[in-house]
Design a protein around this motif. Sequence first.
Motif: not given
Length: 112
Positions: A9-10, A85-90, A94-98
């Motif tokens: 997440v970080d 792609d890196r931003r979409k993966a990030a 974050v969405d999974v974490w939420r």
Amino acid sequence: MSMVSQEKVDAALTILADKEGVAASSRAAHEYEQDRLKVIKARLMARCNEKSIAAREMYALSHEDYETHLKHVRELAELRYHNQDRRKAAEAIVDVWRSENATNRTFARAAS
């Protein structure tokens, strides 16, 4: 057990913050060089002595300078899409974490 570690997440948040502007710079460079490709084509067409537009365009598109610049634009596109792609993966991390945290809060309320 958590699907997404705090370290992931970080790291995702660091990518999304993009303090150095890596994603924006790569996108801007790609767009600039795409526009510059049009200028190179126009200059090459102007240099050609052929009468027809089609012949001048064929000359410009097959010219070594145009091809070299086109390869440069391709490299910049690869970098741009890599950063995208890196931003979409990030964002997905974050969405999974939420979702995971929301589910945990729901279970905690139900258990009390």
